[in-house]
Design an enzyme around this catalytic site. Structure first.
Site, PDB file in Angstrom:
ATOM      1  N   GLN A 190       7.222   4.957  -2.527  1.00  0.00           N
ATOM      2  CA  GLN A 190       7.167   5.279  -1.128  1.00  0.00           C
ATOM      3  C   GLN A 190       7.874   6.715  -1.070  1.00  0.00           C
ATOM      4  OE1 GLN A 190       6.192   3.085   0.972  1.00  0.00           O
ATOM      5  NE2 GLN A 190       6.527   3.631   3.060  1.00  0.00           N
ATOM      6  N   LEU A 200       0.953  -1.265  -0.060  1.00  0.00           N
ATOM      7  CA  LEU A 200      -0.143   0.044   0.064  1.00  0.00           C
ATOM      8  C   LEU A 200       0.823   1.053   0.062  1.00  0.00           C
ATOM      9  CD1 LEU A 200      -2.840  -1.091   2.546  1.00  0.00           C
ATOM     10  CD2 LEU A 200      -2.558  -1.497  -0.008  1.00  0.00           C
ATOM     11  N   HIS A 201       1.989   1.124   0.499  1.00  0.00           N
ATOM     12  CA  HIS A 201       2.762   2.434   0.540  1.00  0.00           C
ATOM     13  C   HIS A 201       2.314   3.675   0.981  1.00  0.00           C
ATOM     14  CE1 HIS A 201       6.407   0.111  -1.241  1.00  0.00           C
ATOM     15  NE2 HIS A 201       5.594  -0.432  -2.328  1.00  0.00           N
ATOM     16  N   LEU A 202       1.497   3.521   2.072  1.00  0.00           N
ATOM     17  CA  LEU A 202       0.968   4.813   2.456  1.00  0.00           C
ATOM     18  C   LEU A 202       1.447   5.927   2.730  1.00  0.00           C
ATOM     19  CD1 LEU A 202      -1.617   2.611   4.803  1.00  0.00           C
ATOM     20  CD2 LEU A 202      -1.990   3.314   2.418  1.00  0.00           C
TER      21      LEU A 202
END
EC number: 1.4.1.1
Length: 372
Positions: A272, A93-95
Protein backbone atom coordinates in the site's frame (compact mmCIF):
# COMPACT_ATOMS: atom_id res chain seq x y z
CA UNK A 1 -22.45 -14.52 -14.64
CA UNK A 2 -19.22 -15.99 -16.00
CA UNK A 3 -16.63 -16.27 -13.24
CA UNK A 4 -12.90 -16.67 -13.93
CA UNK A 5 -10.08 -17.70 -11.63
CA UNK A 6 -6.81 -16.41 -13.09
CA UNK A 7 -3.22 -17.39 -12.47
CA UNK A 8 -1.20 -14.81 -10.57
CA UNK A 9 1.70 -13.16 -12.44
CA UNK A 10 3.32 -11.40 -9.48
CA UNK A 11 6.81 -12.79 -8.83
CA UNK A 12 6.79 -15.56 -6.23
CA UNK A 13 3.01 -15.49 -5.82
CA UNK A 14 1.81 -19.05 -5.27
CA UNK A 15 -1.70 -18.30 -4.06
CA UNK A 16 -4.90 -18.76 -6.02
CA UNK A 17 -8.11 -16.89 -5.20
CA UNK A 18 -10.48 -19.85 -5.48
CA UNK A 19 -10.10 -23.47 -4.38
CA UNK A 20 -11.78 -26.45 -6.07
CA UNK A 21 -14.21 -26.50 -3.13
CA UNK A 22 -15.19 -22.91 -3.90
CA UNK A 23 -15.70 -23.83 -7.55
CA UNK A 24 -18.02 -26.65 -6.44
CA UNK A 25 -20.12 -24.17 -4.46
CA UNK A 26 -20.35 -21.81 -7.42
CA UNK A 27 -21.24 -24.46 -9.98
CA UNK A 28 -23.75 -26.05 -7.59
CA UNK A 29 -25.47 -22.65 -7.46
CA UNK A 30 -25.72 -22.67 -11.25
CA UNK A 31 -22.83 -20.36 -12.11
CA UNK A 32 -20.34 -21.00 -14.90
CA UNK A 33 -16.70 -21.04 -13.78
CA UNK A 34 -13.55 -21.00 -15.89
CA UNK A 35 -10.09 -21.50 -14.41
CA UNK A 36 -6.85 -20.50 -16.08
CA UNK A 37 -4.57 -23.46 -16.73
CA UNK A 38 -2.28 -24.16 -13.75
CA UNK A 39 -3.80 -21.34 -11.68
CA UNK A 40 -3.86 -23.53 -8.58
CA UNK A 41 -0.60 -25.45 -9.01
CA UNK A 42 1.33 -23.32 -6.53
CA UNK A 43 -1.26 -24.07 -3.85
CA UNK A 44 -1.43 -27.78 -4.56
CA UNK A 45 -4.56 -27.79 -6.76
CA UNK A 46 -4.31 -29.49 -10.16
CA UNK A 47 -6.34 -28.64 -13.24
CA UNK A 48 -8.14 -31.97 -12.87
CA UNK A 49 -9.28 -31.03 -9.37
CA UNK A 50 -11.01 -27.93 -10.73
CA UNK A 51 -12.50 -29.79 -13.68
CA UNK A 52 -14.00 -32.41 -11.35
CA UNK A 53 -15.91 -29.62 -9.61
CA UNK A 54 -17.38 -28.31 -12.86
CA UNK A 55 -14.86 -25.72 -14.04
CA UNK A 56 -13.52 -25.41 -17.56
CA UNK A 57 -9.75 -24.97 -17.93
CA UNK A 58 -8.88 -22.08 -20.26
CA UNK A 59 -6.00 -19.90 -21.43
CA UNK A 60 -4.93 -16.66 -19.77
CA UNK A 61 -6.61 -14.58 -22.47
CA UNK A 62 -9.85 -16.57 -22.26
CA UNK A 63 -9.99 -16.16 -18.49
CA UNK A 64 -9.95 -12.40 -18.85
CA UNK A 65 -13.12 -12.52 -20.98
CA UNK A 66 -15.18 -13.26 -17.86
CA UNK A 67 -17.69 -10.95 -16.20
CA UNK A 68 -16.10 -11.48 -12.78
CA UNK A 69 -12.33 -12.01 -12.59
CA UNK A 70 -11.18 -13.34 -9.23
CA UNK A 71 -7.56 -12.63 -8.32
CA UNK A 72 -5.32 -12.55 -5.29
CA UNK A 73 -3.21 -9.47 -6.07
CA UNK A 74 -3.52 -6.47 -8.37
CA UNK A 75 -3.40 -7.11 -12.14
CA UNK A 76 0.02 -7.09 -13.77
CA UNK A 77 0.71 -4.31 -16.29
CA UNK A 78 0.51 -6.87 -19.10
CA UNK A 79 -3.10 -7.59 -18.08
CA UNK A 80 -4.39 -4.04 -18.41
CA UNK A 81 -5.11 -4.72 -22.07
CA UNK A 82 -7.83 -7.19 -21.06
CA UNK A 83 -9.88 -4.74 -18.99
CA UNK A 84 -13.39 -4.17 -20.32
CA UNK A 85 -16.35 -2.01 -19.37
CA UNK A 86 -18.42 -3.29 -16.43
CA UNK A 87 -16.01 -6.15 -15.79
CA UNK A 88 -15.68 -6.88 -12.07
CA UNK A 89 -12.12 -7.43 -10.83
CA UNK A 90 -11.82 -8.87 -7.34
CA UNK A 91 -8.63 -9.12 -5.27
CA UNK A 92 -6.29 -7.43 -2.84
CA UNK A 93 -5.75 -4.60 -5.32
CA UNK A 94 -4.05 -1.99 -3.10
CA UNK A 95 -4.93 0.72 -5.60
CA UNK A 96 -3.58 3.57 -3.48
CA UNK A 97 -0.06 2.50 -4.40
CA UNK A 98 -0.49 3.03 -8.16
CA UNK A 99 -2.31 5.87 -9.89
CA UNK A 100 -1.58 4.23 -13.25
CA UNK A 101 -3.79 1.22 -12.63
CA UNK A 102 -6.52 3.44 -11.19
CA UNK A 103 -6.52 5.56 -14.34
CA UNK A 104 -6.60 2.45 -16.54
CA UNK A 105 -9.56 1.01 -14.64
CA UNK A 106 -11.32 4.35 -14.55
CA UNK A 107 -10.83 4.94 -18.26
CA UNK A 108 -12.20 1.56 -19.30
CA UNK A 109 -15.06 1.48 -16.81
CA UNK A 110 -13.92 -1.49 -14.74
CA UNK A 111 -15.54 -2.25 -11.38
CA UNK A 112 -12.76 -2.85 -8.85
CA UNK A 113 -13.43 -4.60 -5.54
CA UNK A 114 -10.49 -4.56 -3.13
CA UNK A 115 -10.60 -7.20 -0.42
CA UNK A 116 -8.51 -5.13 1.98
CA UNK A 117 -11.25 -2.47 2.19
CA UNK A 118 -14.08 -4.90 2.98
CA UNK A 119 -14.84 -3.92 6.57
CA UNK A 120 -17.26 -5.93 8.73
CA UNK A 121 -18.00 -4.88 12.31
CA UNK A 122 -15.06 -2.49 12.17
CA UNK A 123 -12.58 -5.16 11.08
CA UNK A 124 -10.87 -5.88 7.76
CA UNK A 125 -12.42 -9.33 7.56
CA UNK A 126 -10.66 -10.67 4.46
CA UNK A 127 -7.34 -8.98 5.14
CA UNK A 128 -7.04 -10.19 8.75
CA UNK A 129 -5.85 -13.75 8.02
CA UNK A 130 -3.35 -12.46 5.45
CA UNK A 131 -2.13 -9.91 8.00
CA UNK A 132 -1.71 -12.68 10.54
CA UNK A 133 0.40 -14.69 8.11
CA UNK A 134 2.48 -11.66 7.12
CA UNK A 135 3.06 -10.77 10.76
CA UNK A 136 4.20 -14.25 11.70
CA UNK A 137 6.42 -14.56 8.66
CA UNK A 138 7.96 -11.12 9.24
CA UNK A 139 9.15 -12.19 12.67
CA UNK A 140 10.73 -15.28 11.10
CA UNK A 141 12.34 -13.26 8.31
CA UNK A 142 13.72 -10.86 10.89
CA UNK A 143 15.47 -13.74 12.60
CA UNK A 144 16.74 -15.14 9.30
CA UNK A 145 18.24 -11.89 8.02
CA UNK A 146 19.85 -11.16 11.38
CA UNK A 147 22.43 -13.80 10.50
CA UNK A 148 25.84 -12.59 9.31
CA UNK A 149 25.65 -14.55 6.06
CA UNK A 150 22.71 -12.36 5.01
CA UNK A 151 24.36 -9.08 5.98
CA UNK A 152 22.79 -8.90 9.42
CA UNK A 153 24.40 -8.28 12.79
CA UNK A 154 25.28 -11.93 13.20
CA UNK A 155 22.94 -12.37 16.13
CA UNK A 156 20.82 -15.32 17.20
CA UNK A 157 17.46 -13.81 18.08
CA UNK A 158 16.80 -16.40 20.79
CA UNK A 159 19.95 -15.59 22.73
CA UNK A 160 21.76 -18.35 24.64
CA UNK A 161 20.86 -19.35 28.18
CA UNK A 162 22.58 -22.70 28.67
CA UNK A 163 25.14 -22.07 31.45
CA UNK A 164 25.49 -18.50 30.15
CA UNK A 165 23.20 -15.50 29.78
CA UNK A 166 23.39 -14.03 26.28
CA UNK A 167 20.26 -11.92 25.68
CA UNK A 168 18.08 -12.38 22.62
CA UNK A 169 17.12 -9.76 20.07
CA UNK A 170 14.76 -6.84 20.52
CA UNK A 171 11.83 -6.63 18.10
CA UNK A 172 10.24 -3.19 17.78
CA UNK A 173 6.81 -3.46 16.18
CA UNK A 174 5.13 -0.33 14.85
CA UNK A 175 1.36 -0.67 15.17
CA UNK A 176 -0.74 -2.87 17.40
CA UNK A 177 -3.21 -4.64 15.12
CA UNK A 178 -3.51 -8.20 13.83
CA UNK A 179 -0.19 -8.26 11.98
CA UNK A 180 1.56 -6.75 14.99
CA UNK A 181 0.27 -9.22 17.56
CA UNK A 182 1.06 -12.15 15.30
CA UNK A 183 4.60 -10.86 14.79
CA UNK A 184 4.92 -10.30 18.53
CA UNK A 185 3.75 -13.81 19.36
CA UNK A 186 6.32 -15.40 17.07
CA UNK A 187 9.06 -13.12 18.38
CA UNK A 188 8.16 -14.07 21.94
CA UNK A 189 8.25 -17.72 20.93
CA UNK A 190 11.81 -17.09 19.78
CA UNK A 191 12.62 -15.68 23.23
CA UNK A 192 13.04 -12.15 21.91
CA UNK A 193 12.13 -8.95 23.74
CA UNK A 194 9.22 -7.09 22.14
CA UNK A 195 8.34 -3.39 22.08
CA UNK A 196 5.00 -2.44 20.48
CA UNK A 197 4.33 1.16 19.45
CA UNK A 198 0.59 1.89 19.24
CA UNK A 199 -1.47 5.08 18.91
CA UNK A 200 -4.94 4.14 20.17
CA UNK A 201 -5.30 4.29 23.96
CA UNK A 202 -7.93 1.53 24.11
CA UNK A 203 -5.72 -0.72 22.03
CA UNK A 204 -2.74 0.07 24.26
CA UNK A 205 -4.74 -1.10 27.29
CA UNK A 206 -5.79 -4.24 25.42
CA UNK A 207 -2.19 -5.03 24.49
CA UNK A 208 -0.94 -4.37 28.00
CA UNK A 209 -3.52 -6.81 29.37
CA UNK A 210 -2.77 -9.39 26.68
CA UNK A 211 0.96 -9.36 27.34
CA UNK A 212 0.92 -8.68 31.07
CA UNK A 213 2.95 -11.82 31.80
CA UNK A 214 5.25 -11.51 28.77
CA UNK A 215 8.44 -9.60 27.97
CA UNK A 216 6.50 -6.95 26.06
CA UNK A 217 6.57 -3.18 26.47
CA UNK A 218 3.75 -1.15 24.93
CA UNK A 219 4.62 2.46 24.08
CA UNK A 220 2.35 5.31 22.99
CA UNK A 221 2.98 6.23 19.36
CA UNK A 222 4.46 9.70 18.99
CA UNK A 223 7.23 10.84 16.63
CA UNK A 224 9.53 11.23 19.62
CA UNK A 225 8.82 7.76 21.02
CA UNK A 226 9.18 6.19 17.58
CA UNK A 227 12.57 7.87 17.11
CA UNK A 228 13.69 6.67 20.54
CA UNK A 229 12.47 3.07 20.29
CA UNK A 230 13.72 2.39 16.76
CA UNK A 231 17.29 2.79 18.01
CA UNK A 232 16.76 -0.27 20.22
CA UNK A 233 15.59 -2.51 17.39
CA UNK A 234 17.49 -5.52 16.14
CA UNK A 235 14.38 -6.16 14.05
CA UNK A 236 11.90 -3.37 13.25
CA UNK A 237 8.53 -4.33 11.75
CA UNK A 238 6.09 -1.68 10.53
CA UNK A 239 2.50 -2.92 10.35
CA UNK A 240 0.72 0.42 9.78
CA UNK A 241 -2.04 0.21 7.16
CA UNK A 242 -4.85 2.61 6.31
CA UNK A 243 -7.38 0.51 4.33
CA UNK A 244 -7.70 1.91 0.82
CA UNK A 245 -5.32 4.83 1.40
CA UNK A 246 -1.62 5.48 1.04
CA UNK A 247 -0.04 5.86 4.50
CA UNK A 248 2.33 8.71 5.40
CA UNK A 249 6.08 8.10 5.68
CA UNK A 250 6.24 8.04 9.45
CA UNK A 251 9.64 6.36 9.70
CA UNK A 252 12.08 8.91 8.31
CA UNK A 253 15.49 8.37 6.77
CA UNK A 254 17.03 10.01 9.83
CA UNK A 255 15.35 7.40 12.03
CA UNK A 256 16.70 4.61 9.82
CA UNK A 257 20.19 6.13 10.04
CA UNK A 258 19.95 5.93 13.82
CA UNK A 259 19.32 2.17 13.80
CA UNK A 260 21.98 -0.41 14.65
CA UNK A 261 24.15 -1.36 11.68
CA UNK A 262 23.03 -4.71 10.33
CA UNK A 263 19.61 -4.52 11.96
CA UNK A 264 16.59 -5.65 9.93
CA UNK A 265 13.73 -3.40 8.83
CA UNK A 266 10.48 -4.87 7.47
CA UNK A 267 7.38 -3.06 6.15
CA UNK A 268 4.37 -5.36 5.99
CA UNK A 269 2.19 -2.72 4.30
CA UNK A 270 4.62 -1.99 1.47
CA UNK A 271 1.94 -3.13 -1.00
CA UNK A 272 0.00 0.00 0.00
CA UNK A 273 3.09 2.21 -0.17
CA UNK A 274 4.54 1.58 3.28
CA UNK A 275 5.38 3.93 6.13
CA UNK A 276 9.18 3.85 5.87
CA UNK A 277 10.94 6.54 3.83
CA UNK A 278 13.76 4.23 2.71
CA UNK A 279 11.65 1.18 1.81
CA UNK A 280 10.79 0.03 -1.71
CA UNK A 281 9.01 -3.08 -2.98
CA UNK A 282 11.14 -6.20 -3.39
CA UNK A 283 10.31 -9.76 -4.40
CA UNK A 284 10.20 -13.16 -2.74
CA UNK A 285 13.18 -14.28 -4.84
CA UNK A 286 15.18 -11.08 -4.20
CA UNK A 287 13.73 -9.81 -0.93
CA UNK A 288 16.33 -7.56 0.69
CA UNK A 289 18.70 -4.68 0.08
CA UNK A 290 20.93 -2.61 2.33
CA UNK A 291 20.45 1.11 2.82
CA UNK A 292 21.87 3.33 5.56
CA UNK A 293 23.55 0.22 6.95
CA UNK A 294 20.20 -1.48 7.59
CA UNK A 295 18.79 -4.60 5.89
CA UNK A 296 15.48 -3.65 4.22
CA UNK A 297 12.84 -6.33 3.55
CA UNK A 298 10.04 -5.02 1.33
CA UNK A 299 8.17 -8.06 -0.03
CA UNK A 300 4.56 -6.93 -0.71
CA UNK A 301 3.04 -10.42 -0.97
CA UNK A 302 4.50 -12.35 1.94
CA UNK A 303 1.56 -14.79 2.22
CA UNK A 304 2.36 -15.83 -1.36
CA UNK A 305 5.47 -17.57 -0.06
CA UNK A 306 3.30 -19.98 1.96
CA UNK A 307 0.47 -20.54 -0.52
CA UNK A 308 -0.90 -23.81 0.79
CA UNK A 309 -1.76 -22.13 4.07
CA UNK A 310 -2.72 -18.70 2.81
CA UNK A 311 -4.88 -19.86 -0.11
CA UNK A 312 -7.13 -21.85 2.20
CA UNK A 313 -7.57 -18.85 4.49
CA UNK A 314 -8.13 -16.47 1.58
CA UNK A 315 -10.62 -18.68 -0.25
CA UNK A 316 -12.62 -19.36 2.89
CA UNK A 317 -13.13 -15.64 3.38
CA UNK A 318 -13.86 -14.86 -0.28
CA UNK A 319 -16.52 -17.36 -1.19
CA UNK A 320 -19.61 -15.99 0.57
CA UNK A 321 -19.12 -12.55 -1.00
CA UNK A 322 -18.50 -14.01 -4.44
CA UNK A 323 -21.59 -16.20 -4.19
CA UNK A 324 -23.68 -13.21 -3.14
CA UNK A 325 -22.49 -11.19 -6.14
CA UNK A 326 -23.22 -14.07 -8.52
CA UNK A 327 -26.60 -14.92 -7.00
CA UNK A 328 -27.99 -11.40 -6.68
CA UNK A 329 -26.04 -9.40 -9.21
CA UNK A 330 -23.49 -6.83 -8.08
CA UNK A 331 -25.76 -3.82 -7.56
CA UNK A 332 -28.23 -5.69 -5.36
CA UNK A 333 -25.42 -7.36 -3.43
CA UNK A 334 -23.89 -3.94 -2.75
CA UNK A 335 -27.21 -2.59 -1.50
CA UNK A 336 -27.76 -5.60 0.76
CA UNK A 337 -24.25 -5.98 2.15
CA UNK A 338 -22.59 -2.98 3.78
CA UNK A 339 -19.24 -4.76 4.13
CA UNK A 340 -19.18 -5.59 0.44
CA UNK A 341 -20.12 -2.04 -0.52
CA UNK A 342 -17.04 -0.81 1.37
CA UNK A 343 -14.93 -3.02 -0.87
CA UNK A 344 -15.97 -1.30 -4.09
CA UNK A 345 -13.10 1.09 -4.88
CA UNK A 346 -13.94 2.01 -8.49
CA UNK A 347 -17.34 1.73 -10.13
CA UNK A 348 -17.68 2.42 -13.86
CA UNK A 349 -15.05 5.15 -13.82
CA UNK A 350 -15.92 6.66 -10.43
CA UNK A 351 -13.76 6.36 -7.30
CA UNK A 352 -16.00 5.09 -4.52
CA UNK A 353 -13.44 4.66 -1.75
CA UNK A 354 -12.59 7.89 0.03
CA UNK A 355 -9.09 6.82 1.04
CA UNK A 356 -8.25 5.89 -2.54
CA UNK A 357 -9.65 9.13 -3.93
CA UNK A 358 -7.69 11.18 -1.39
CA UNK A 359 -4.46 9.29 -2.11
CA UNK A 360 -4.61 10.19 -5.80
CA UNK A 361 -6.42 13.55 -5.49
CA UNK A 362 -9.46 12.26 -7.36
CA UNK A 363 -13.18 12.89 -7.03
CA UNK A 364 -15.02 10.65 -4.54
CA UNK A 365 -18.66 9.57 -4.52
CA UNK A 366 -20.34 7.17 -2.11
CA UNK A 367 -21.09 3.90 -3.89
CA UNK A 368 -24.81 3.84 -3.06
CA UNK A 369 -25.20 7.27 -4.67
CA UNK A 370 -23.44 6.05 -7.81
CA UNK A 371 -25.57 2.96 -8.41
CA UNK A 372 -28.94 4.59 -7.71
Amino acid sequence: MLVAVVKELKQGEGRVACTPENVRKLTAAGHKVIVEKNAGIGSGFSNDMYEKEGAKIVTHEQAWEADLVIKVKEPHESEYQYFKKNQIIWGFLHLASSKEIVEKMQGVGVIAISGETIIKNGKAELLAPMSAIAGQRSAIMGAYYSEAQHGGQGTLVTGVHENVDIPGSTYVIFGGGVAATNAANVALGLNAKVIIIELNDDRIKYLEDMYAEKDVTVVKSTPENLAEQIKKADVFISTILIPGAKPPKLVTREMVKSMKKGSVLIDIAIDQGGTIETIRPTTISDPVYEEEGVIHYGVPNQPGAVPRTSTMALAQGNIDYILEICDKGLEQAIKDNEALSAGVNIYQGQETNQGLATSHDLDYKEILNVIE
